[in-house]
Enzyme design. Structure first.
Site, PDB file in Angstrom:
ATOM      1  N   ASP A 146      -7.808   5.241  -3.291  1.00 44.53           N
ATOM      2  CA  ASP A 146      -8.010   5.284  -1.830  1.00 44.53           C
ATOM      3  C   ASP A 146      -9.433   5.752  -1.555  1.00 44.53           C
ATOM      4  O   ASP A 146      -9.850   6.820  -2.014  1.00 44.53           O
ATOM      5  CB  ASP A 146      -6.990   6.256  -1.216  1.00 44.53           C
ATOM      6  CG  ASP A 146      -6.965   6.169   0.301  1.00 44.53           C
ATOM      7  OD1 ASP A 146      -5.893   5.917   0.848  1.00 44.53           O
ATOM      8  OD2 ASP A 146      -8.030   6.366   0.925  1.00 44.53           O
TER       9      ASP A 146
ATOM     10  N   ASP B  45      -8.948  -0.356   2.163  1.00 42.19           N
ATOM     11  CA  ASP B  45      -9.484   0.762   1.387  1.00 42.19           C
ATOM     12  C   ASP B  45      -8.527   1.348   0.360  1.00 42.19           C
ATOM     13  O   ASP B  45      -8.830   2.358  -0.245  1.00 42.19           O
ATOM     14  CB  ASP B  45     -10.005   1.866   2.329  1.00 42.19           C
ATOM     15  CG  ASP B  45      -9.017   2.987   2.553  1.00 42.19           C
ATOM     16  OD1 ASP B  45      -7.819   2.695   2.736  1.00 42.19           O
ATOM     17  OD2 ASP B  45      -9.441   4.143   2.531  1.00 42.19           O
ATOM     18  N   GLU B  46      -7.387   0.731   0.154  1.00 38.53           N
ATOM     19  CA  GLU B  46      -6.493   1.310  -0.850  1.00 38.53           C
ATOM     20  C   GLU B  46      -5.724   0.252  -1.614  1.00 38.53           C
ATOM     21  O   GLU B  46      -5.385  -0.802  -1.082  1.00 38.53           O
ATOM     22  CB  GLU B  46      -5.522   2.314  -0.214  1.00 38.53           C
ATOM     23  CG  GLU B  46      -4.620   1.709   0.814  1.00 38.53           C
ATOM     24  CD  GLU B  46      -3.575   2.692   1.325  1.00 38.53           C
ATOM     25  OE1 GLU B  46      -2.986   3.427   0.521  1.00 38.53           O
ATOM     26  OE2 GLU B  46      -3.343   2.691   2.539  1.00 38.53           O
TER      27      GLU B  46
ATOM     28  N   CYS C 103      30.054 -10.309   1.071  1.00 32.73           N
ATOM     29  CA  CYS C 103      30.892  -9.546   1.988  1.00 32.73           C
ATOM     30  C   CYS C 103      32.360  -9.729   1.595  1.00 32.73           C
ATOM     31  O   CYS C 103      32.840 -10.862   1.496  1.00 32.73           O
ATOM     32  CB  CYS C 103      30.675 -10.008   3.420  1.00 32.73           C
ATOM     33  SG  CYS C 103      31.848  -9.262   4.560  1.00 32.73           S
TER      34      CYS C 103
ATOM     35  N   CYS D 294      34.331 -11.637   4.785  1.00 28.90           N
ATOM     36  CA  CYS D 294      34.184 -13.055   5.121  1.00 28.90           C
ATOM     37  C   CYS D 294      33.603 -13.878   3.980  1.00 28.90           C
ATOM     38  O   CYS D 294      33.545 -15.094   4.069  1.00 28.90           O
ATOM     39  CB  CYS D 294      33.304 -13.214   6.356  1.00 28.90           C
ATOM     40  SG  CYS D 294      31.573 -12.842   6.025  1.00 28.90           S
TER      41      CYS D 294
ATOM     42  N   HIS E 148      26.180  -5.860   7.764  1.00 26.93           N
ATOM     43  CA  HIS E 148      27.014  -7.016   8.059  1.00 26.93           C
ATOM     44  C   HIS E 148      28.496  -6.654   8.007  1.00 26.93           C
ATOM     45  O   HIS E 148      29.279  -7.032   8.878  1.00 26.93           O
ATOM     46  CB  HIS E 148      26.712  -8.134   7.061  1.00 26.93           C
ATOM     47  CG  HIS E 148      27.722  -9.228   7.095  1.00 26.93           C
ATOM     48  ND1 HIS E 148      27.696 -10.230   8.035  1.00 26.93           N
ATOM     49  CD2 HIS E 148      28.835  -9.438   6.348  1.00 26.93           C
ATOM     50  CE1 HIS E 148      28.730 -11.023   7.846  1.00 26.93           C
ATOM     51  NE2 HIS E 148      29.441 -10.564   6.833  1.00 26.93           N
TER      52      HIS E 148
ATOM     53  N   CYS F  22      31.341  -7.227  10.623  1.00 29.40           N
ATOM     54  CA  CYS F  22      32.421  -8.117  10.251  1.00 29.40           C
ATOM     55  C   CYS F  22      33.764  -7.436  10.504  1.00 29.40           C
ATOM     56  O   CYS F  22      34.689  -8.038  11.044  1.00 29.40           O
ATOM     57  CB  CYS F  22      32.260  -8.434   8.770  1.00 29.40           C
ATOM     58  SG  CYS F  22      32.807 -10.049   8.341  1.00 29.40           S
TER      59      CYS F  22
HETATM   60  N1  DCP Z   1      -7.861   3.371   9.891  1.00 26.53           N
HETATM   61  C1  DCP Z   1      -7.691   2.951  11.214  1.00 26.53           C
HETATM   62  N2  DCP Z   1      -6.745   3.550  11.991  1.00 26.53           N
HETATM   63  C2  DCP Z   1      -5.965   4.546  11.496  1.00 26.53           C
HETATM   64  C3  DCP Z   1      -6.114   4.979  10.176  1.00 26.53           C
HETATM   65  C4  DCP Z   1      -7.095   4.366   9.386  1.00 26.53           C
HETATM   66  O1  DCP Z   1      -8.395   2.045  11.642  1.00 26.53           O
HETATM   67  N3  DCP Z   1      -5.068   5.122  12.278  1.00 26.53           N
HETATM   68  C5  DCP Z   1      -8.909   2.719   9.064  1.00 26.53           C
HETATM   69  C6  DCP Z   1     -10.126   3.572   9.054  1.00 26.53           C
HETATM   70  C7  DCP Z   1     -10.102   4.246   7.722  1.00 26.53           C
HETATM   71  C8  DCP Z   1      -9.408   3.244   6.865  1.00 26.53           C
HETATM   72  O2  DCP Z   1      -8.493   2.593   7.716  1.00 26.53           O
HETATM   73  O3  DCP Z   1     -11.415   4.541   7.259  1.00 26.53           O
HETATM   74  C9  DCP Z   1      -8.690   3.868   5.690  1.00 26.53           C
HETATM   75  O4  DCP Z   1      -7.673   4.727   6.133  1.00 26.53           O
HETATM   76  P1  DCP Z   1      -7.318   6.054   5.375  1.00 26.53           P
HETATM   77  O5  DCP Z   1      -6.029   6.546   5.903  1.00 26.53           O
HETATM   78  O6  DCP Z   1      -7.450   5.860   3.906  1.00 26.53           O
HETATM   79  O7  DCP Z   1      -8.401   7.095   5.875  1.00 26.53           O
HETATM   80  P2  DCP Z   1      -9.876   7.285   5.420  1.00 26.53           P
HETATM   81  O8  DCP Z   1     -10.245   6.419   4.276  1.00 26.53           O
HETATM   82  O9  DCP Z   1     -10.764   7.156   6.592  1.00 26.53           O
HETATM   83  O10 DCP Z   1      -9.891   8.809   4.983  1.00 26.53           O
HETATM   84  P3  DCP Z   1      -9.289   9.458   3.649  1.00 26.53           P
HETATM   85  O11 DCP Z   1     -10.454  10.066   2.953  1.00 26.53           O
HETATM   86  O12 DCP Z   1      -8.330  10.489   4.141  1.00 26.53           O
HETATM   87  O13 DCP Z   1      -8.625   8.375   2.871  1.00 26.53           O
HETATM   88 MG    MG Z   2      -8.993   6.267   2.600  1.00 27.87          MG
END
Ligand code: DCP
Ligand code: MG
Length: 721
Positions: free
Chosen positions: A141, A232-233, A511, A514, A527, A531
């Site tokens: 992340d 980002d993850e 199920c 049925c 379901h 049912c």
């Molecule tokens: N994001 C967004 N709205 C949110 C949460 C996140 O648009 N409610 C976007 C902006 C962040 C990105 O997604 O930069 C990644 O989300 P993360 O939860 O991983 O948060 P960050 O990367 O910003 O911070 P961290 O260091 O906690 O991961």
């Molecule tokens: Mg992040």
């Protein structure tokens, strides 16, 4: 790994920062607070504050803050605004639901609770048996992602508290701003109250996408099958890579050490290539790895040994809010039951059983045990029902701006679909009005597509209709569902995603009433209930999802993702989802040519009681049924939860009588019922107290004992011949 020095300057440093000018809210959010306004009292919250507005300080970089003071500022800054009024209405519904839940809780007899605990113990034993500790799963992340990209590109932002977004809503904040309580999913104007020198810069998605591409290049070198869940993850399974390294010369490094070294190297490569830092978690499954990646943020990693004991120890004191999918609403419900730590989920498992939906029960149990299947990232993909992207912005009714935004979203969705090799037949436009009403408009196409132009032409008319109504919008999203593999779509016949991922051979659940089949146990039990009540009409056969129309409610209420799974962020939905990301909507419903308006997400709770259909937890939830093949599990060995919780061996014996248990869940349940009844009977004939104080029988709420018994007695998976 000191890749960049611009993370986390102290709040003192940042006092010198110059605030950038930000446009005032367009929807008049900053209105004078009404002096006479009454706020709802909530469980475990400072007096007078809306629990739903409380700062979620479980985000990295927000430890040790004066949350009472911050919450007070948030409350004062927002009272009287539309945002506040929306939250207030929502909180009232949550309060009401919790009140009913507590009423129901008080009606349970000790016997009912004991029976429910025993049933949860049986489930625990099943989960323990399938616990897989053999894989190295990594969750990567990026740190303060959007903010870090901006800080990288604009040196003047590096040492000041800053956030990305607008005066109406922030997407994220840097670690300096977090020290003031400024975080994602918070309106910028509140951020400024908390930190007057806060600099807010607008989003630049092209830059974030470009950075994400580089991150993915690196991840692919460690696991070519890695899966991203947002820009980002992502998740990787580096087990094979570790094994290959072990075959070479690793000195005296253990497997665990090699895994950690590889992840350090990967993060260093990401940093070299992007000039951004990443954090990572390494554990036996995705749920744990995700929690771990947050442990040493920013620019750190955390390894959780792949041992049952270590996992349970780690989880015991972990706040439930740290678990992906346990958001504001669910955590309020749990807090009312005195559950704030994961270990308490196991202690209060009887109440969890009696008060929550089956999907939530299982997810919460998994959260307490840390027993998820290892391949979370990939598993999600293989169950993937939709791909979507959405973004929140300052409310506007400007057609040019909105249609440009829609074009960008369609472009992004198109890229995501192509990257995943998918096409969608149903295209849904989602929007949120300035008064927080969420609507979705779905269109089913003649042919599945991944083309941006086709996505745009499917959604543009719906947007035009909305614009004609004249109300400003604050969120737009586009979702593709009814997915097929691109090769299949281009070929002679259509296949479902299930077929494509080879899941057609998975057992179906028949199920007993049925004879129809369902794709998962959760669907089956829903379901069967219908049912038995004579409600299940035609056309529901082999349904892959819930009925149309709850998707956006789930997104709005708790998870931010259809299918009630929050794979990132934790509480993006707190202020409405603002995360601009690809959402894996696992097991979520597939609207077909429908308009769905959701003003009241809370009221969509299932008829069977209090629980929230969205209250499924973590990456495992929507595919519960598929993963927990209870009827097919061989060698059932229920153990007492006390044993399980404190690390004792799983016993193949009844937690009530200690005798060996049968293998099938149906038989287990029957045995437990008989066993508990016998115990009750013998106490009655002995004249002793029955489990403590005697209580009147539970009112006919439709939820307790009989309900579960009825559902569980049908928990037999039937293999399709
Ligand atoms: N994001 C967004 N709205 C949110 C949460 C996140 O648009 N409610 C976007 C902006 C962040 C990105 O997604 O930069 C990644 O989300 P993360 O939860 O991983 O948060 P960050 O990367 O910003 O911070 P961290 O260091 O906690 O991961
Ligand atoms: Mg992040």
């Amino acid at each position: 790994m000191a890749c960049n020095s611009y993370l986390a300057p102290s709040p003192e440093q940042s006092l010198e920062a110059e605030a950038e000018e930000v446009t005032e809210p367009q929807d008049g959010e900053l209105r004078e607070a009404s002096r006479n306004e009454t706020t709802t009292e909530m469980h475990s919250k400072p007096r007078g504050q809306l629990a739903t507005m409380k700062l979620n300080d479980t985000k990295a970089g927000m430890e040790g803050l004066d949350t009472d003071k911050i919450n007070q500022i948030i409350e004062e800054a927002s009272r009287g605004s539309k945002f506040y009024n929306h939250k207030k209405q929502r909180q009232e519904k949550i309060d009401e639901r919790i009140r009913r839940m507590l009423e129901l809780k008080d009606s349970f007899t000790p016997e009912q609770i004991a029976r429910a605990e025993a049933q949860m113990d049986a489930l625990t034993a099943h989960l323990e048996q399938s616990r897989d500790l053999s894989r190295f799963i990594v969750h990567v992340d990026m740190d303060a992602f959007y903010a870090a990209v901006e800080m990288r590109d604009r040196p003047e932002l590096r040492d000041v508290p800053m956030a990305v977004g607008s005066n109406s809503m922030l997407s994220t904040s840097n670690y300096a701003a977090r020290k003031f309580g400024v975080r994602a999913a918070m309106p910028g104007f509140i951020g400024r109250k908390l930190c007057p020198q806060l600099v807010i810069v607008p989003c630049d998605f092209d830059k974030y996408r470009a950075a994400s591409q580089l991150v993915q290049q690196v991840m692919a070198r460690y696991d070519p099958d890695f899966s991203m869940v947002s820009l980002d993850e992502g998740y990787l399974d580096i087990t094979d890579r570790v094994a290959t390294e072990m075959d070479g010369d690793t000195g005296d490094q253990s497997e665990d050490e090699v895994a950690q070294r590889l992840v350090r190297e990967m993060r260093a490569e990401i940093c070299r290539l992007t000039r951004l830092t990443a954090s990572a978690g390494i554990a036996a499954n995705g749920m744990l790895a995700k929690i771990c990646s947050d442990q040493n943020k920013p620019d750190g990693q955390f390894f959780l040994p792949r041992e049952r004991r270590a996992v349970l120890d780690f989880l015991r004191e972990l706040p439930v809010r740290k678990v992906s999918g346990i958001g504001n609403v669910l955590s309020q419900q749990l807090a009312a039951l005195e559950v704030t730590r994961c270990g308490e989920l196991l202690e209060r498992r009887g109440l969890v059983r009696l008060l929550f939906s089956e999907c939530a029960q299982l997810s919460l149990l998994r959260a307490g045990l840390g027993a998820d299947p290892p391949g979370v990232g990939r598993d999600e993909d293989s169950h993937q029902k939709s791909v979507s992207t959405e973004t929140t912005f300052a409310a506007t009714a400007d057609p040019a701006q909105l249609s440009e935004l829609l074009g960008e979203l369609c472009q992004q969705l198109s890229e995501d679909l192509r990257r995943k090799g998918l096409r969608g037949r149903t295209v849904t436009l989602k929007l949120k009005t300035s008064s927080f009403v969420v609507r979705s408009r779905a269109t089913t196409l003649a042919e599945p597509t991944s083309a941006a132009a086709a996505l745009l032409s499917a959604t543009r008319p719906a947007l035009a209709r909305e614009l004609a109504a004249g109300e400003p919008l604050r969120l737009l999203g586009v979702r593709a569902s009814a997915l097929v593999a691109a090769e299949v779509a281009a070929g002679r016949r259509q296949a479902t995603l299930t077929e494509m991922t080879g899941r057609a051979a998975a057992p179906r659940h028949e199920c007993p009433v049925c004879g129809r089949t369902a794709g998962s146990l959760a669907e089956l039990s829903a379901h069967v209930e219908q049912c038995l009540d004579g409600e299940a009409g035609g056309g529901g056969e082999q349904s892959e999802g819930r009925p149309t129309g709850t998707d956006d409610c789930a997104a709005e209420s708790e998870s931010g993702n259809g299918g009630a799974i929050e794979t990132s962020g934790g509480d993006a939905a707190e202020c409405g989802p603002t995360k601009e990301e690809t959402v894996l909507s696992v097991g979520s419903p597939q609207p077909s040519s429908c308009d769905n308006v959701s003003e009241d997400p809370i009221s969509h709770a299932p008829a069977n009681g209090i629980s929230d259909p969205a209250a499924c937890v973590g990456p495992s939830s929507a595919s519960d049924g598929d993963r927990l093949q209870l009827g097919n599990v061989e060698d059932t060995t229920p153990a007492s939860a006390a044993e399980t919780a404190c690390g004792g061996p799983s016993a193949a014996s009844c937690p009530v009588c200690g005798r060996p248990m049968p293998e099938e869940l149906e038989l287990i349940n029957r045995h437990l019922d008989e066993c508990l009844n016998q115990k009750l009977l013998s106490r009655l004939t002995d004249g002793g107290p029955v489990g403590g104080q005697k209580r009147p029988p539970a009112p006919h709420s439709g939820l307790p004992r009989t309900k579960h018994k009825r559902i569980d007695s049908f928990f037999t998976a039937v293999k399709r011949s």
